[in-house]
Design a protein around this motif. Structure first.
Motif, PDB file in Angstrom:
ATOM      1  N   SER A 218       0.998  -0.875   0.025  1.00 10.86           N
ATOM      2  CA  SER A 218      -0.131   0.049  -0.604  1.00 10.86           C
ATOM      3  C   SER A 218       0.550   1.519   0.151  1.00 10.86           C
ATOM      4  O   SER A 218       2.010   1.598   0.776  1.00 10.86           O
ATOM      5  CB  SER A 218      -1.314   0.009   1.586  1.00 10.86           C
TER       6      SER A 218
ATOM      7  N   LYS B 176      -6.251   3.597   4.062  1.00 10.95           N
ATOM      8  CA  LYS B 176      -6.153   3.406   1.812  1.00 10.95           C
ATOM      9  C   LYS B 176      -6.320   1.984   1.626  1.00 10.95           C
ATOM     10  O   LYS B 176      -6.027   1.734   0.104  1.00 10.95           O
ATOM     11  CB  LYS B 176      -4.829   3.635   2.466  1.00 10.95           C
TER      12      LYS B 176
ATOM     13  N   ARG C 281      -8.138  -1.179   2.591  1.00 14.51           N
ATOM     14  CA  ARG C 281      -9.100  -1.633   2.837  1.00 14.51           C
ATOM     15  C   ARG C 281      -9.268  -2.794   1.927  1.00 14.51           C
ATOM     16  O   ARG C 281      -9.999  -3.591   1.896  1.00 14.51           O
ATOM     17  CB  ARG C 281     -10.461  -0.342   3.451  1.00 14.51           C
ATOM     18  N   GLU C 282      -9.582  -2.043   0.037  1.00 17.69           N
ATOM     19  CA  GLU C 282      -9.539  -3.139  -0.509  1.00 17.69           C
ATOM     20  C   GLU C 282      -8.837  -4.184  -1.129  1.00 17.69           C
ATOM     21  O   GLU C 282      -9.156  -5.147  -0.918  1.00 17.69           O
ATOM     22  CB  GLU C 282     -10.093  -2.277  -1.733  1.00 17.69           C
ATOM     23  N   MET C 283      -7.678  -3.686  -0.294  1.00 16.85           N
ATOM     24  CA  MET C 283      -6.525  -4.843  -0.690  1.00 16.85           C
ATOM     25  C   MET C 283      -6.824  -5.969   0.815  1.00 16.85           C
ATOM     26  O   MET C 283      -6.255  -6.933   1.295  1.00 16.85           O
ATOM     27  CB  MET C 283      -5.088  -4.781  -0.080  1.00 16.85           C
TER      28      MET C 283
ATOM     29  N   GLY D 113      -9.631  -7.056   3.073  1.00 17.60           N
ATOM     30  CA  GLY D 113     -10.524  -7.925   2.171  1.00 17.60           C
ATOM     31  C   GLY D 113     -12.252  -7.557   3.337  1.00 17.60           C
ATOM     32  O   GLY D 113     -12.052  -6.508   3.878  1.00 17.60           O
ATOM     33  N   ASP D 114     -13.246  -8.416   3.407  1.00 14.55           N
ATOM     34  CA  ASP D 114     -13.828  -8.304   4.288  1.00 14.55           C
ATOM     35  C   ASP D 114     -14.364  -9.220   5.337  1.00 14.55           C
ATOM     36  O   ASP D 114     -15.213  -9.541   5.742  1.00 14.55           O
ATOM     37  CB  ASP D 114     -14.607  -8.865   3.182  1.00 14.55           C
TER      38      ASP D 114
ATOM     39  N   ARG E 225     -14.882   1.266   6.636  1.00 13.33           N
ATOM     40  CA  ARG E 225     -15.566   1.211   5.892  1.00 13.33           C
ATOM     41  C   ARG E 225     -16.062   2.998   5.516  1.00 13.33           C
ATOM     42  O   ARG E 225     -16.077   2.906   4.787  1.00 13.33           O
ATOM     43  CB  ARG E 225     -17.343   0.231   6.294  1.00 13.33           C
TER      44      ARG E 225
ATOM     45  N   GLU F 235     -10.487   9.906   3.562  1.00 19.34           N
ATOM     46  CA  GLU F 235      -9.326   9.464   3.515  1.00 19.34           C
ATOM     47  C   GLU F 235      -9.009  10.495   3.962  1.00 19.34           C
ATOM     48  O   GLU F 235      -8.973  11.532   3.721  1.00 19.34           O
ATOM     49  CB  GLU F 235      -9.666   9.719   1.529  1.00 19.34           C
TER      50      GLU F 235
END
Length: 250
Positions: free
Chosen positions: A91, A106, A108-110, A112-113, A200, A204
């Motif tokens: 990141s 920043k 968070r998409e990497m 996951g859930d 969530r 930013e």
């Protein structure tokens, strides 16, 4: 009798993903960080980053998201050469240092859930009778927790000059931050499990993980586990020497 213990779940899965915080400037570690980032400073013959990755590997973590800023090329090259057995995602914070909370948002998409470890890469701990990361995983309860922090009693915080961070209730819930002018019995040692719920809805930009904790504590969803092994606050060159002396005597 005061009990600071959560009921462990022996069959609890270990989070497969860890966020490794490696973007700091390392100002307190100067002059050692004049030409290298703090995670690549060596303690007891091994870089702090390697100490961290060894723990992650032993616990069964499969993927690490690593944020980088200061001397980022060195960290990326080191991970490419040394981080065997764990998939590494970078990141990139070269353009703007986002602090601990902003760095997690920043990435968070990497991430996951699913619940994930968040570990400071400038950390040094020795496992007790149970692997510390597995100890955290066994205590995690997604229904009642948003954050689960690994803590050490202030009296066992090696090389640490602070006054503590938190108070726990007898069941392990964190109920209070240290108040000015007073000691707190437990120190946060840079290792935690976070739910993706806590990241969530944040904007930013730079901010501290403290904001995650404040919200979780207000909702009764901030918990702590007491580390059963050793921890060293290796934030300065002097502290490194002190830690190495203790380790050499073990």
């Amino acid at each position: 009798m005061t009990v600071y213990a959560l009921r462990p779940q022996p069959d609890a899965p270990v989070p497969e993903t860890a966020m490794v915080m490696a973007a700091g400037l390392g100002k307190r570690m100067r002059p050692l960080t004049a030409t290298r980032p703090k995670p690549l400073v060596e303690v007891a013959g091994k870089t702090l980053l390697d100490h961290t990755f060894d723990h992650l590997r032993e616990a069964g973590v499969k993927r690490a998201v690593v944020n980088v800023h200061y001397l980022a090329d060195q960290i990326e090259a080191h991970l490419k050469a040394r981080a065997k057995g764990i998939d590494v995602l970078i990141s990139d914070e070269r353009a703007q240092l986002l602090e601990t909370g902003g760095g997690v948002v920043k990435a968070r998409e990497m991430i996951g859930d699913k619940p994930f470890f968040c570990v400071n890469s400038d950390n040094l701990w020795i496992d007790g009778p149970v692997d510390a990361l597995r100890q955290l995983a066994a205590a995690w309860d997604d229904e009642k927790m948003d954050a689960l922090l690994l803590l050490v009693p202030l009296a066992r915080a090696n090389c640490h000059g602070g006054q503590g961070d938190f108070r726990l209730d007898p069941f392990g819930r964190i109920i209070e931050r240290r108040k000015p002018g007073r000691l707190a019995p437990f120190v946060y040692i840079g290792i935690q499990i976070l739910s993706p719920r806590v990241i969530r809805d944040w904007p930013e930009g730079p901010f501290s993980t403290n904001l995650f904790w404040d919200r979780a504590m207000a909702q009764g969803r901030l918990w702590g586990v007491v580390h059963q092994g050793m921890w060293f606050d290796v934030g300065t060159p002097v502290a490194i020497g002190e830690a190495e002396t203790v380790l050499a005597e073990m």
